[in-house]
Design an enzyme around this catalytic site. Structure first.
Site, PDB file in Angstrom:
ATOM      1  N   ARG A 200      16.198  48.136  10.592  1.00 17.78           N
ATOM      2  CA  ARG A 200      17.429  47.356  10.453  1.00 17.78           C
ATOM      3  C   ARG A 200      17.161  45.953   9.904  1.00 17.78           C
ATOM      4  O   ARG A 200      17.817  44.985  10.270  1.00 17.78           O
ATOM      5  CB  ARG A 200      18.182  47.250  11.784  1.00 17.78           C
ATOM      6  N   SER A 297      27.185  50.352  16.373  1.00 19.76           N
ATOM      7  CA  SER A 297      26.208  49.994  17.401  1.00 19.76           C
ATOM      8  C   SER A 297      26.088  48.479  17.458  1.00 19.76           C
ATOM      9  O   SER A 297      25.704  47.848  16.471  1.00 19.76           O
ATOM     10  CB  SER A 297      24.849  50.614  17.093  1.00 19.76           C
ATOM     11  N   GLU A 411      23.256  43.560  16.507  1.00 14.71           N
ATOM     12  CA  GLU A 411      23.145  44.058  15.145  1.00 14.71           C
ATOM     13  C   GLU A 411      24.136  43.388  14.197  1.00 14.71           C
ATOM     14  O   GLU A 411      23.783  43.078  13.058  1.00 14.71           O
ATOM     15  CB  GLU A 411      23.332  45.582  15.132  1.00 14.71           C
TER      16      GLU A 411
END
Length: 419
Positions: A200, A297, A411
């Protein structure tokens, strides 16, 4: 192919200037009425903005970015708004939305005497809707993004975040990314080897924190604004190797095996839909579905040194950490496993820290709650503010830290607020 072709990259003309010589972010391109950020993000929160620009060409996008930077105005470049949590006070700067769509495909489907086959070389503008592209890829038997079905957002955001799901990451198909360098005022193309992909993250994302080696940190828009993404994809009806156990079980195959790409896409959409991880209304589901009013998420899965992972509870999930790019370029392959790292499940940690599905700070009538279908999603139940969402996320993060000594990382990009 149903997506319209991408026009050739234009030569960018100089931005317009104001009477006193200063560049205006809204003088170079046409603007639309100014929406609040709650209208531009999937969390549906966020206050007003000073100026709003929709860029319909690469020249307009560059002009708007350069004009804001020249004028010293804060800049927020957005795509689908699916990875943003913006404060209720809004954004005192210029919001630029890239609305370009389309793709240009160069196909080479012949095989040489050495057995190596050609593939699809694709050029996509940053504004292209991601899942519409994935659907096109599966329909045309371009392999390598089928497990990334249903992820909201745009193509330009994909390499910045190195989006991933169900054992697949976009880094596996990226060939290069062409960007506008805000520091030098020129274009810069990054080949795969220079993008610094990780879980990520990428070099592009990290410039948002570090400044990319020059000056103050670039935030909330990275130093390098993505203009175009170039992908290299294999041709075939079978998927890339399935890298995630839950998906493999749904498909009835072993991890590392391949399955028809169309079946992989269908299975992923079913899995995501069952967890509320699709955009509201997608797939024929009735709307509004407040489990889908989220940023997906909210926390990344923690990646721990292998020795630190030994301190996890015995029943805590442990997953291998693989390289961001495939082990082999000769044939379909998964990434190389790093034996020094272990990934665990943020959702498991959240649940075992006492935060159940549907948890809210004020019970079931809380305006912000964890999804009733997946504890990893922080959701707006229809009347939440950004402050409500931040308070919930902060409570969950702190609870996990108290229970397991692991600090979860958000995130989404937080603008004007922090956990």
């Amino acid at each position: 192919m149903s997506l319209s072709a991408v026009p050739a990259s234009p030569t960018t003309e100089p931005s317009a200037t104001t009477a006193d010589g200063a560049t205006s972010a809204t003088s170079a391109v046409s603007t639309t009425s100014t929406p609040a950020l709650s209208e531009l993000t999937t969390l549906r929160v966020g206050g007003p903005v000073d100026a709003y620009v929709e860029a319909e060409s690469e020249a307009e996008l560059i002009d708007a970015v350069r004009a804001a930077d020249d004028a010293g105005q804060p800049l927020l470049v957005i795509g689908g708004g699916s990875n943003l949590l913006v404060a209720d006070e809004g954004f005192a700067g210029v919001v630029v939305r890239d609305v370009r769509q389309g793709l240009d495909a160069d196909l080479a489907d012949s095989c040489g005497t050495d057995g190596a086959c050609g593939g699809a070389s694709l050029r996509l503008p940053a504004g292209q809707d991601w899942d519409a592209f994935v659907a096109e890829a599966v329909a045309n038997e371009w392999v390598g993004v089928e497990a990334l079905s249903g992820i909201p957002g745009t193509v330009g955001a994909a390499p910045v975040q190195n989006i991933g799901a169900y054992g697949q990451e976009v880094s596996g198909v990226v060939a290069s990314v062409r960007t506008w360098d805000r520091a030098t005022g020129g274009m810069k193309t990054f080949p795969l080897a220079s993008l610094g992909f990780g879980y990520r993250t990428s070099l592009l994302k990290r410039t948002m924190r570090t400044g990319g080696g020059e000056g103050a940190p670039w935030y909330p828009t990275p130093r390098y604004v993505v203009l175009e993404v170039n992908l290299q994809m294999r041709l075939g009806s079978l998927s890339a190797p399935v890298g995630y156990g839950e998906l493999a079980r749904r498909l009835g195959v072993e991890v590392g095996s391949r399955a028809p790409s169309a079946e992989v896409r269908e299975a992923v959409l079913e899995l995501r839909g069952g967890k509320g991880m699709l955009l509201d209304g997608v797939g024929g589901a009735p709307a509004p579905d407040h489990d889908r009013w989220s940023a997906g998420s909210f926390f990344t899965n923690p990646v721990l040194p292998a020795d630190a992972a030994e301190d996890l509870p015995e029943d805590a999930p442990r997953f291998p950490v693989r390289s961001a790019t495939p082990e082999s370029t000769v044939g379909p392959a998964l990434g190389v496993v790093d034996p020094t790292l272990v990934k665990t499940s943020a959702a498991w940690l959240i649940e075992h820290a006492g935060f159940t599905k549907g948890f809210g700070l004020a019970g079931e009538h809380s305006p912000a709650r964890l999804s009733t279908r997946h504890t990893l999603a922080v959701t707006n139940r229809g009347g939440a503010t950004a402050a409500d969402l931040v308070a919930l996320a902060r409570t969950v993060r702190d609870g996990v830290k108290d229970a397991f000594g692991i600090e979860l990382e958000a995130e989404p990009v937080l603008v004007g607020t922090a956990l």
